[in-house]
Design an enzyme around this catalytic site. Structure first.
Site, PDB file in Angstrom:
ATOM      1  N   MET A   1       4.776 -77.597   6.674  1.00 43.15           N
ATOM      2  CA  MET A   1       5.845 -77.374   7.644  1.00 43.15           C
ATOM      3  C   MET A   1       7.015 -76.539   7.117  1.00 43.15           C
ATOM      4  O   MET A   1       8.012 -76.401   7.814  1.00 43.15           O
ATOM      5  CB  MET A   1       6.347 -78.734   8.167  1.00 43.15           C
ATOM      6  N   GLU A   2       6.905 -75.986   5.903  1.00 37.92           N
ATOM      7  CA  GLU A   2       8.067 -75.284   5.333  1.00 37.92           C
ATOM      8  C   GLU A   2       7.759 -73.977   4.605  1.00 37.92           C
ATOM      9  O   GLU A   2       8.617 -73.082   4.562  1.00 37.92           O
ATOM     10  CB  GLU A   2       8.816 -76.205   4.333  1.00 37.92           C
TER      11      GLU A   2
ATOM     12  N   GLU B   1       8.965 -85.211  -3.443  1.00 34.06           N
ATOM     13  CA  GLU B   1       8.420 -83.947  -3.950  1.00 34.06           C
ATOM     14  C   GLU B   1       9.300 -83.311  -5.036  1.00 34.06           C
ATOM     15  O   GLU B   1       8.844 -82.426  -5.760  1.00 34.06           O
ATOM     16  CB  GLU B   1       8.236 -82.964  -2.791  1.00 34.06           C
TER      17      GLU B   1
ATOM     18  N   ASP C   1      -3.590 -85.142   2.787  1.00 26.81           N
ATOM     19  CA  ASP C   1      -4.386 -85.611   3.937  1.00 26.81           C
ATOM     20  C   ASP C   1      -5.316 -84.482   4.362  1.00 26.81           C
ATOM     21  O   ASP C   1      -5.187 -83.353   3.903  1.00 26.81           O
ATOM     22  CB  ASP C   1      -3.468 -86.018   5.102  1.00 26.81           C
TER      23      ASP C   1
ATOM     24  N   GLY D   1      -1.540 -80.711   4.383  1.00 31.30           N
ATOM     25  CA  GLY D   1      -2.821 -81.081   4.965  1.00 31.30           C
ATOM     26  C   GLY D   1      -3.888 -80.105   4.508  1.00 31.30           C
ATOM     27  O   GLY D   1      -3.659 -78.893   4.423  1.00 31.30           O
TER      28      GLY D   1
END
Ligand code: SAH
Length: 230
Positions: A172-173, A11, A196, A77
């Site tokens: 997640m961050e 990333e 995804d 996601g």
């Protein structure tokens, strides 16, 4: 100075490679690369996966380099059925979907002490990112990005996050990076490209789609700092 944080090498590595006059320093096991990125002085870091590593990284970045603003980039996601793999969500706010003190009466997602569920992102940064996404020509949405310490890969979990927070992407961050920026009064935003569909379904080829998504999110940042020639 612009701070850029991504959770995984894929990333941030192409942005790190573009830094000129580069210096590097490691703090708490996280490498911070400082240099010139297009029109901006920038500090770029890979924080690692999840809310704790991303919080460590954000706090260290703020204390050491005093960035004027922080952008969290990367993949996520997809919770927005109008978007496809590679498309982008720009956050107007971030939430932590796994924060839950509802048995004691708080709304789900409420962050104790600061008493906020959705932390708003900086409006000017958001608008500038929207312009950059349009210029690059990627399909996008603006809305809530939800973070938690779990890879979302089921319809149940996906629906829980959509129903409770009206979120367009899960990762997640971003929520923890926004939380640290909020308590330090540092303007921030989050931009994520879809890797995804967050349901573990047929479209699940995380490594392949992450490459496409990570390239899209870094291209937007290259446009943001004036170095994308296309
Ligand atoms: N060690 C693994 C970890 C990937 S975890 C690897 O190197 O591939 C997934 C990462 O992508 C996290 O940083 C998260 O922010 C993001 N992400 C993408 N899709 C996600 C989803 N469906 N749920 C949660 N996080 C997701």
């Amino acid at each position: 100075m612009l701070g850029i944080i991504g959770a995984m090498d894929i990333e941030v590595e192409s942005l790190k490679a573009l830094l000129t006059n580069k210096t590097e320093e490691s703090i708490s096991g996280i490498d911070f690369c400082v240099g010139d990125l297009g029109n901006e002085k920038a500090v770029v870091a890979k924080c690692g996966i999840g809310k704790v590593f991303s919080a460590i990284c954000t706090e260290a970045m703020i204390l050491k380099y005093k960035p004027d603003m922080i952008i969290n980039i990367g993949v996520a996601g997809c919770l927005d059925e109008t978007l496809d793999i590679g498309d982008v969500v720009i956050a107007d706010s971030v939430v932590q979907h796994d924060m839950d003190i509802s048995p004691l009466g708080d709304p789900v997602g409420m962050l104790s002490d600061i008493n906020i569920v959705k932390i708003p992102t900086n409006v000017e940064m958001k608008n500038k990112l929207i312009e950059a996404v349009k210029a690059v020509g990627i399909n996008y949405s603006v809305g809530v990005i939800a973070s938690g310490d779990q890879f979302v890969a089921s319809d149940d979990k996906k629906n829980y996050i959509k129903t409770n927070f009206d979120a367009k992407a899960c990762e997640m961050e971003g929520g923890s990076i926004g939380h640290v920026c909020y308590v330090n009064n540092v303007p921030f935003t989050v931009i994520r490209a879809m890797s995804d569909k967050a349901n573990g379904g047929a479209t699940m080829d995380f490594p392949t789609f992450t490459k496409i998504a990570a390239r899209n999110s870094t291209n937007v940042i290259k446009k943001f700092v004036g170095i994308l020639e296309e």
